[in-house]
Design a protein around this motif. Structure first.
Motif, mmCIF file in Angstrom:
data_model
loop_
_atom_site.group_PDB
_atom_site.id
_atom_site.type_symbol
_atom_site.label_atom_id
_atom_site.label_comp_id
_atom_site.label_asym_id
_atom_site.label_seq_id
_atom_site.Cartn_x
_atom_site.Cartn_y
_atom_site.Cartn_z
ATOM 1 N N GLU A 158 -28.203 10.842 6.808
ATOM 2 C CA GLU A 158 -26.808 10.641 7.223
ATOM 3 C C GLU A 158 -26.657 10.807 8.733
ATOM 4 N N ALA A 161 -28.011 7.694 10.337
ATOM 5 C CA ALA A 161 -27.122 6.547 10.193
ATOM 6 C C ALA A 161 -25.981 6.613 11.201
ATOM 7 N N LEU A 218 -25.413 0.220 7.575
ATOM 8 C CA LEU A 218 -25.332 1.656 7.846
ATOM 9 C C LEU A 218 -24.063 2.262 7.244
ATOM 10 N N LEU A 222 -23.810 4.902 4.351
ATOM 11 C CA LEU A 222 -23.169 6.186 4.618
ATOM 12 C C LEU A 222 -22.168 6.571 3.533
#
Length: 470
Positions: A158, A161, A218, A222
């Motif tokens: 995370e 990203a 992304l 996410l």
């Protein structure tokens, strides 16, 4: 000899300010890339493995066996009996074949182990079995989502990203045409160049084309993450169970239908409570007065419009329901508008809930389409596009490292990051960008602020560390 500048003092000052901001953006791009590149490389490679494993063998292995179509199929209950004879245990799921020459699949649990059994739907004969979620697709999926280290891996990805989006923004700023150059200079690589200039030109052009799609990937990725997705975006966008008319609810959520790290229910339903069996709620489903059997539930699914592949989850306990589902995220169809989840009372056969794409909120609809696009489920064009994007990300990750290595002096004992002599007047713009990053992606923002504090309080005061990181 005296060199006379054609620029006025004001123009020279403006150019110096612009140059300092450019170097600052380059420095951010450099440090973000150091962290992000290995993750992007991992995500692209595992993404390719998942994409093509699902294409060749099927996400659940449904393409492994080929059957000879006949005029009629045997009852699904007879197929289930054949599967149970092969692997005795508790049957928990049926997956209908997508095409006439494909096998039916049944998931059977034996204690803590789950098996998939392929059955010829025309002869009700077993074709083979394998341990569920123990193949190449599932290994790649676990690495892709958590690095095989659970929540820690999820958080690291995370962070990457969030920084990846910063990488795209700073990259576009760095490569945007200036000093009289045309847009063609970034869209068409200079293949006649050699060495680092060639790598730089290819990195720039491929990066520009890939940037838009990379941001979509992304962000859609996410939304599955543990903080930005589960605690923020998903929590605010969950389908409200109150929309079901006076239906008793279970203590379990739809996420209980997922298997490990592999997602199997629509994103917007994951945190929504499941309905519960055992009441007079709902509307007529299976014929009243008749047993609520497996064949009756499958017939109901067909009557409701579930053609070709769909998934049927069996009731797992006394209050659980039959769940008929089809969604692009699970590779059931190539059309997110056809997403649909129906829950049926296991005792009365009445339909307790019927949720389709049109019932999702805006974020849920975006995710239904975004995840399908992310996984390459929307058709051949999507498969090709995702393949090209993954290969582009591999190249961008590798080329970034190559450019750094070629720029770095031989035997240099430091990172050789771009150097900013002093903060320029546009430092507030940079601070604003970091603030936005912290607000939009709190985990990445928290890491960014922590690094800045470390730099201010520790790194710049310890000369060996300061030199090594610059």
């Amino acid at each position: 000899m005296t060199i006379v500048s054609d620029l006025s003092p004001a123009q020279a000052h403006s150019a110096a300010v612009s140059r300092r901001f450019y170097i600052t953006a380059w420095r951010w791009h450099f440090y973000a890339g150091l962290y992000v590149a290995p993750f992007l490389l991992m995500l692209a490679v595992t993404g390719l493995v998942m994409l093509w494993t699902a294409t060749i063998f099927g996400r659940d292995g449904e393409k492994t066996f080929v059957v000879t179509p006949r005029s009629t199929m045997t009852g699904v209950s007879a197929q289930a009996e054949a599967a149970i004879r092969e692997i005795p245990g508790q049957i928990v799921q049926y997956i209908a074949p997508r095409h006439p020459d494909q096998a039916s699949l049944f998931r059977i649990n034996q204690a803590d182990v789950s098996f998939m059994v392929a059955v010829d739907p025309y002869k009700a004969e077993t074709l083979g079995y394998w341990e569920r979620r123990d193949g190449l697709y599932d290994l790649a999926s676990t690495i892709h989502g958590s690095l095989m280290i659970g929540d820690l891996g999820d958080r690291l990805i995370e962070i990457a990203a969030g920084f990846g989006i910063m990488l795209v923004v700073t990259g576009l700023y760095l490569w945007w045409p200036r000093d009289g150059r045309s847009i063609r200079s970034i869209l068409v690589p200079q293949l006649s160049a050699k060495g680092r200039p060639l790598w730089k030109s290819l990195h720039m052009s491929i990066g520009v084309y890939a940037s838009l799609f990379l941001v979509v990937f992304l962000i859609s990725g996410l939304t599955w993450a543990g903080i930005w997705g589960e605690k923020m975006t998903q929590a605010w966008s969950t389908f409200p169970a109150e929309k079901w008319d006076n239906v008793p609810l279970s203590d379990k959520t739809h996420a209980s239908m997922n298997h490990g790290g592999v997602k199997e229910v629509p994103w917007t339903l994951e945190q929504t409570p499941m309905p519960a069996s055992g009441s007079a709620a709902g509307v007529t489903g299976t014929p009243e007065g008749q047993p609520v059997s497996l064949d009756a539930i499958v017939a109901l699914a067909r009557n409701l419009g579930f053609d070709q592949r769909f998934q049927l989850a069996f009731p797992g306990d006394d209050t659980a329901v039959w769940t008929i589902a089809r969604d692009t995220m699970s590779n059931d169809s190539a059309n997110p508008f056809m997403d649909r989840t129906v829950h049926v009372d296991q005792y009365t056969g009445r339909v307790l809930a019927d949720v389709g794409f049109t019932d999702y909120g805006l974020a849920g609809k975006a995710m239904a389409a975004g995840i399908a696009f992310h996984e390459g489920d929307l058709g051949l064009w999507n498969l090709i596009l995702v393949t090209v994007l993954c290969l582009s990300i591999v190249f961008l990750s590798v080329s970034g490292i190559v450019m750094w290595w070629k720029r770095r002096p031989k035997n240099a004992a430091r990172l050789m990051a771009p150097v900013v002599v002093e903060p320029g007047p546009l430092w507030k713009t940079g601070a604003f960008v970091m603030l936005v990053t912290a607000l939009l992606f709190p985990l990445s923002g928290a890491v960014l602020i922590t690094v800045l504090l470390l730099d201010l309080l520790v790194l710049r005061h310890v000369k060996p560390l300061k030199r090594a990181l610059n």
